[in-house]
Design a protein around this motif. Sequence first.
Motif, PDB file in Angstrom:
ATOM      1  N   PHE A   1       0.977  -1.321  -0.035  1.00  0.00           N
ATOM      2  CA  PHE A   1       0.134   0.141   0.118  1.00  0.00           C
ATOM      3  C   PHE A   1       1.113   1.264   0.014  1.00  0.00           C
ATOM      4  N   ALA A   2       1.887   1.177   0.873  1.00  0.00           N
ATOM      5  CA  ALA A   2       2.988   2.385   0.875  1.00  0.00           C
ATOM      6  C   ALA A   2       3.587   2.789  -0.443  1.00  0.00           C
ATOM      7  N   HIS A   3       4.038   1.476  -1.065  1.00  0.00           N
ATOM      8  CA  HIS A   3       4.531   1.668  -2.363  1.00  0.00           C
ATOM      9  C   HIS A   3       3.568   2.062  -3.375  1.00  0.00           C
ATOM     10  N   TYR A   4       2.396   1.726  -3.446  1.00  0.00           N
ATOM     11  CA  TYR A   4       1.167   2.221  -4.177  1.00  0.00           C
ATOM     12  C   TYR A   4       1.135   3.919  -4.232  1.00  0.00           C
ATOM     13  N   LEU A   5       1.272   4.345  -2.877  1.00  0.00           N
ATOM     14  CA  LEU A   5       1.094   5.803  -2.930  1.00  0.00           C
ATOM     15  C   LEU A   5       2.530   6.265  -3.225  1.00  0.00           C
ATOM     16  N   HIS A   6       3.741   5.866  -2.915  1.00  0.00           N
ATOM     17  CA  HIS A   6       4.687   6.146  -3.644  1.00  0.00           C
ATOM     18  C   HIS A   6       4.876   6.569  -5.015  1.00  0.00           C
ATOM     19  N   VAL A   7       4.346   5.269  -5.890  1.00  0.00           N
ATOM     20  CA  VAL A   7       4.284   5.513  -7.155  1.00  0.00           C
ATOM     21  C   VAL A   7       3.056   6.584  -7.800  1.00  0.00           C
ATOM     22  N   THR A   8       2.079   6.417  -7.207  1.00  0.00           N
ATOM     23  CA  THR A   8       1.039   7.464  -7.496  1.00  0.00           C
ATOM     24  C   THR A   8       1.407   8.876  -7.472  1.00  0.00           C
ATOM     25  N   ASP A   9       1.929   9.351  -6.300  1.00  0.00           N
ATOM     26  CA  ASP A   9       2.118  10.596  -5.936  1.00  0.00           C
ATOM     27  C   ASP A   9       3.182  11.099  -6.950  1.00  0.00           C
ATOM     28  N   SER A  10       4.400   9.958  -6.875  1.00  0.00           N
ATOM     29  CA  SER A  10       5.781  10.585  -7.615  1.00  0.00           C
ATOM     30  C   SER A  10       5.168  10.641  -9.384  1.00  0.00           C
ATOM     31  N   LEU A  11       4.443   9.884  -9.748  1.00  0.00           N
ATOM     32  CA  LEU A  11       3.845   9.886 -11.087  1.00  0.00           C
ATOM     33  C   LEU A  11       2.944  11.316 -11.544  1.00  0.00           C
ATOM     34  N   GLU A  12       2.265  11.708 -10.245  1.00  0.00           N
ATOM     35  CA  GLU A  12       1.611  12.764 -10.401  1.00  0.00           C
ATOM     36  C   GLU A  12       2.555  14.123 -10.575  1.00  0.00           C
ATOM     37  N   THR A  13       3.698  13.816  -9.814  1.00  0.00           N
ATOM     38  CA  THR A  13       4.605  15.130  -9.919  1.00  0.00           C
ATOM     39  C   THR A  13       5.419  15.121 -11.169  1.00  0.00           C
ATOM     40  N   ALA A  14       5.471  13.949 -11.680  1.00  0.00           N
ATOM     41  CA  ALA A  14       6.115  13.852 -13.165  1.00  0.00           C
ATOM     42  C   ALA A  14       5.119  14.387 -14.195  1.00  0.00           C
ATOM     43  N   TRP A  15       3.831  13.905 -13.800  1.00  0.00           N
ATOM     44  CA  TRP A  15       2.890  14.551 -15.027  1.00  0.00           C
ATOM     45  C   TRP A  15       2.904  15.930 -14.943  1.00  0.00           C
TER      46      TRP A  15
ATOM     47  N   MET B   1      -0.170   2.969 -15.611  1.00  0.00           N
ATOM     48  CA  MET B   1       0.876   3.582 -14.732  1.00  0.00           C
ATOM     49  C   MET B   1       2.261   2.945 -14.695  1.00  0.00           C
ATOM     50  N   ILE B   2       2.389   1.752 -14.654  1.00  0.00           N
ATOM     51  CA  ILE B   2       3.631   0.986 -14.631  1.00  0.00           C
ATOM     52  C   ILE B   2       4.320   1.266 -16.009  1.00  0.00           C
ATOM     53  N   ALA B   3       3.657   1.358 -16.899  1.00  0.00           N
ATOM     54  CA  ALA B   3       4.382   1.391 -18.119  1.00  0.00           C
ATOM     55  C   ALA B   3       5.413   2.790 -18.024  1.00  0.00           C
ATOM     56  N   VAL B   4       4.636   3.861 -17.381  1.00  0.00           N
ATOM     57  CA  VAL B   4       5.434   5.110 -17.269  1.00  0.00           C
ATOM     58  C   VAL B   4       6.354   4.922 -15.870  1.00  0.00           C
ATOM     59  N   TRP B   5       5.995   4.328 -14.958  1.00  0.00           N
ATOM     60  CA  TRP B   5       6.806   4.251 -13.902  1.00  0.00           C
ATOM     61  C   TRP B   5       7.939   3.718 -13.931  1.00  0.00           C
ATOM     62  N   LEU B   6       8.212   2.434 -14.416  1.00  0.00           N
ATOM     63  CA  LEU B   6       9.217   1.592 -14.596  1.00  0.00           C
ATOM     64  C   LEU B   6      10.322   2.448 -15.378  1.00  0.00           C
ATOM     65  N   PRO B   7      10.324   2.976 -16.371  1.00  0.00           N
ATOM     66  CA  PRO B   7      11.448   3.615 -17.030  1.00  0.00           C
ATOM     67  C   PRO B   7      11.391   4.792 -16.371  1.00  0.00           C
TER      68      PRO B   7
END
Length: 353
Positions: A258-272, A302-308
Motif C-alpha cells: 500500500f505504501a509503495h502504491y502511494l509512492h508510485v501514484t504521487d511520484s507519477l503525479e509530480t512527473a505528469w 501507470m507502470i508502463a510510465v513508472w518503470l522507465p
Amino acid sequence: MKLFHCSNCDNPLYFENTRCLACNSEVGFHTRHLAIITLRRTDDNEIFLSDDFPEEKLRFCSNQQTVGCNWLVNAGNGDGFCVSCKLNKTIPNLSEPDNITRWQHLEAAKKRLIYSLMKLKLPFRGDTRSQDRGLQFEFLSSDLAGRPVMTGHLDGLITINIEEADEIQRHLTRIRMKESYRTVLGHFRHETGHYYWNRLVRDFGILSSFRALFGNEEANYTDAIEKYYREGPSPGWKESFISEYACAHPWEDWAETFAHYLHVTDSLETAWSFGLQLTAEKSDQAGETTGDPYEEKDFRKMIAVWLPLSIAMNNMNRSMGHNDFYSFYLSARSLEKLSFVHQLCRQWKSQFS
C-alpha cells in the motif's frame, strides 16, 4: 504532488508555499478544491478572500503560527484546525525546543499523505455508524511517554516516534536495520496501510482474494515478527515481496505494498505535473504519461510510465552521487499485489465517492 500556480502572476507554487516568491502574494492550500490558491487580506487581518473562490471567507489553520501549517479553513470554523491537524490526538512536547522543528517535519509528511487520501477519496474521518474513529495520530518521544515508543498502528491510531523526524537518528536507524529506504513520509504511508487493510479488505469481505496474493493473515503476528528479526527474510524474497520487511507477515506485506502504491501514484503525479516522460529511443519499456494517475483506471498504464521513469531517476541520482531514487525491484508478483491495491482503491472510489 501537483505543481500549482499563483493566480496573480502565474509563478509556480509548491505544496508547502505560504507566499508566492515572485509577487509576494500570500497563498494557502484549499482542502475542498485540493489547490494552492492566492489570497488577499480583508480589513480583518486574519480573514482572507480569493479571486479563485470569491464567495468564501477563509483563514489559516490554527497551527500556522506553531508549525507553519498553510492549510485553509472556513472563517466560521469553530476550533480553527484544518482537516489534517484535526486528526492529531497527541502532539509533541513543545517545551523541548527541538520538538517544534521535528513536529514541522512530521506535519509536512502527514499533509502529503492526507492529500493522497483525498485524491483517492479514501475514508479517513471517523464514522459513527460503523463505530470507526477514523485515522488519528500521536507523536511521542520515549522521554515523555516514559517507555520506548514504537512507530505503529492500532485500530486507526498511528503512533510516530518523533525521533524519526531527526534526519541523523533516522539515518542511523536505517543503517542499523539494513534498510534501503526509510523516510518520515514512508512511515506515514506504511502505517496508514494497516488501517486500510481493515477498511478495504476486511470490511469489503474479500479475504479470500487477499489471501491468494498475500497469504493468511491469521498466522500469529507476534511469532512472525520475532522470526523475521531473528532469521531475516526468506531466500529469494525479491520474487514475491516488494521489500524484505514485507516477508514478515501478510499484514506487513499489504502495508508495504500500500505504501509503495502511494509512492508510485504521487511520484507519477509530480512527473505528469511537470510534463516529464521517458523518451529514450532504446527503451522497450518507454511509456507516455496517461494524465492524472489518481484518475487512471488501468494500472498497467501507470507502470508502463513508472518503470522507465524510476530507472532514469535512479541514474540521475547516481550521477549526483546520491543513493537510488527508488531502490526497489518490482517482480511480477509485486506488480500483481500493487494492481490489487489499485483496484480496491478504484472500487471504493466508484462505490462511495
